[in-house]
Design a protein around this motif. Structure first.
Motif, PDB file in Angstrom:
ATOM      1  N   ILE A  93       0.830  -1.206   0.000  1.00  0.00           N
ATOM      2  CA  ILE A  93       0.000   0.000   0.000  1.00  0.00           C
ATOM      3  C   ILE A  93       0.865   1.258   0.000  1.00  0.00           C
ATOM      4  O   ILE A  93       2.074   1.196   0.195  1.00  0.00           O
ATOM      5  N   ARG A  94       0.187   2.388  -0.195  1.00  0.00           N
ATOM      6  CA  ARG A  94       0.793   3.714  -0.075  1.00  0.00           C
ATOM      7  C   ARG A  94      -0.149   4.581   0.754  1.00  0.00           C
ATOM      8  O   ARG A  94      -1.366   4.398   0.723  1.00  0.00           O
ATOM      9  N   VAL A  95       0.424   5.531   1.465  1.00  0.00           N
ATOM     10  CA  VAL A  95      -0.385   6.555   2.126  1.00  0.00           C
ATOM     11  C   VAL A  95      -0.868   7.487   1.025  1.00  0.00           C
ATOM     12  O   VAL A  95      -0.071   7.939   0.196  1.00  0.00           O
ATOM     13  N   ALA A  96      -2.152   7.759   0.984  1.00  0.00           N
ATOM     14  CA  ALA A  96      -2.699   8.683  -0.010  1.00  0.00           C
ATOM     15  C   ALA A  96      -2.102  10.071   0.223  1.00  0.00           C
ATOM     16  O   ALA A  96      -1.929  10.498   1.362  1.00  0.00           O
ATOM     17  N   ASP A  97      -1.778  10.759  -0.859  1.00  0.00           N
ATOM     18  CA  ASP A  97      -1.146  12.077  -0.759  1.00  0.00           C
ATOM     19  C   ASP A  97      -1.931  13.027   0.141  1.00  0.00           C
ATOM     20  O   ASP A  97      -1.356  13.751   0.948  1.00  0.00           O
ATOM     21  N   ILE A  98      -3.232  13.018   0.024  1.00  0.00           N
ATOM     22  CA  ILE A  98      -4.070  13.936   0.795  1.00  0.00           C
ATOM     23  C   ILE A  98      -4.051  13.632   2.290  1.00  0.00           C
ATOM     24  O   ILE A  98      -4.382  14.467   3.111  1.00  0.00           O
ATOM     25  N   ASN A  99      -3.647  12.415   2.665  1.00  0.00           N
ATOM     26  CA  ASN A  99      -3.686  11.999   4.068  1.00  0.00           C
ATOM     27  C   ASN A  99      -2.309  11.881   4.709  1.00  0.00           C
ATOM     28  O   ASN A  99      -2.169  11.267   5.759  1.00  0.00           O
ATOM     29  N   LYS A 100      -1.304  12.479   4.099  1.00  0.00           N
ATOM     30  CA  LYS A 100       0.045  12.413   4.660  1.00  0.00           C
ATOM     31  C   LYS A 100       0.173  13.372   5.843  1.00  0.00           C
ATOM     32  O   LYS A 100      -0.348  14.477   5.811  1.00  0.00           O
ATOM     33  N   PHE A 101       0.890  12.910   6.864  1.00  0.00           N
ATOM     34  CA  PHE A 101       1.186  13.733   8.027  1.00  0.00           C
ATOM     35  C   PHE A 101       2.424  14.583   7.757  1.00  0.00           C
ATOM     36  O   PHE A 101       3.389  14.101   7.171  1.00  0.00           O
ATOM     37  N   PRO A 102       2.446  15.832   8.241  1.00  0.00           N
ATOM     38  CA  PRO A 102       3.626  16.677   8.013  1.00  0.00           C
ATOM     39  C   PRO A 102       4.850  16.241   8.827  1.00  0.00           C
ATOM     40  O   PRO A 102       5.968  16.549   8.451  1.00  0.00           O
ATOM     41  N   HIS A 103       4.664  15.498   9.907  1.00  0.00           N
ATOM     42  CA  HIS A 103       5.797  15.112  10.743  1.00  0.00           C
ATOM     43  C   HIS A 103       6.475  13.808  10.310  1.00  0.00           C
ATOM     44  O   HIS A 103       7.469  13.405  10.902  1.00  0.00           O
ATOM     45  N   LEU A 104       5.948  13.148   9.290  1.00  0.00           N
ATOM     46  CA  LEU A 104       6.560  11.916   8.787  1.00  0.00           C
ATOM     47  C   LEU A 104       7.316  12.204   7.490  1.00  0.00           C
ATOM     48  O   LEU A 104       6.925  13.077   6.718  1.00  0.00           O
ATOM     49  N   THR A 105       8.357  11.447   7.258  1.00  0.00           N
ATOM     50  CA  THR A 105       9.118  11.565   6.029  1.00  0.00           C
ATOM     51  C   THR A 105       8.685  10.451   5.080  1.00  0.00           C
ATOM     52  O   THR A 105       8.806   9.274   5.413  1.00  0.00           O
TER      53      THR A 105
END
Length: 108
Positions: A93-105
């Motif tokens: 899977i991938r994290v959807a772009d719209i649901n990415k957290f700013p504190h994760l790389t």
């Protein structure tokens, strides 16, 4: 044995021997932050994941997922991590772009 690989988090891998567990629970238990604005109740789409491989390793779509697909809020290759369980096999899977957290790389 089941495996989840989160591709855009550096191919982070989660192995699980427990089948029929919600994907979001497996992710959280492995120490990864995964968005879930409604408290994992299927009332939003913030926990959606983009499935690259292994759709067949998941349980059937729930009524909530079908509802959001009918509204075009979920694409055919997207599922709600709070609604589906991993039966067995490998899920990439991938994290959807719209649901990415700013504190994760994230990786690409």
């Amino acid at each position: 044995m089941s495996r989840i690989v989160i591709q855009n988090l550096g191919n982070f891998t989660i192995d699980s021997e427990n089948s029929e567990r919600k994907v979001i629970e497996l992710i959280h238990e492995s120490g990864i932050d995964w968005m879930h604005a409604c408290g994992k109740k299927g009332r939003c789409t913030t926990c959606k994941m983009v499935i690259l491989k292994g759709q067949e390793s998941l349980t059937e779509e729930t009524d909530r997922e079908i509802f959001y697909k009918n509204q075009s809020r979920l694409k055919p290759n997207e599922r709600l991590a709070c609604q589906c369980s991993l039966k067995s096999g490998e899920l990439i899977i991938r994290v959807a772009d719209i649901n990415k957290f700013p504190h994760l790389t994230y990786t690409e």
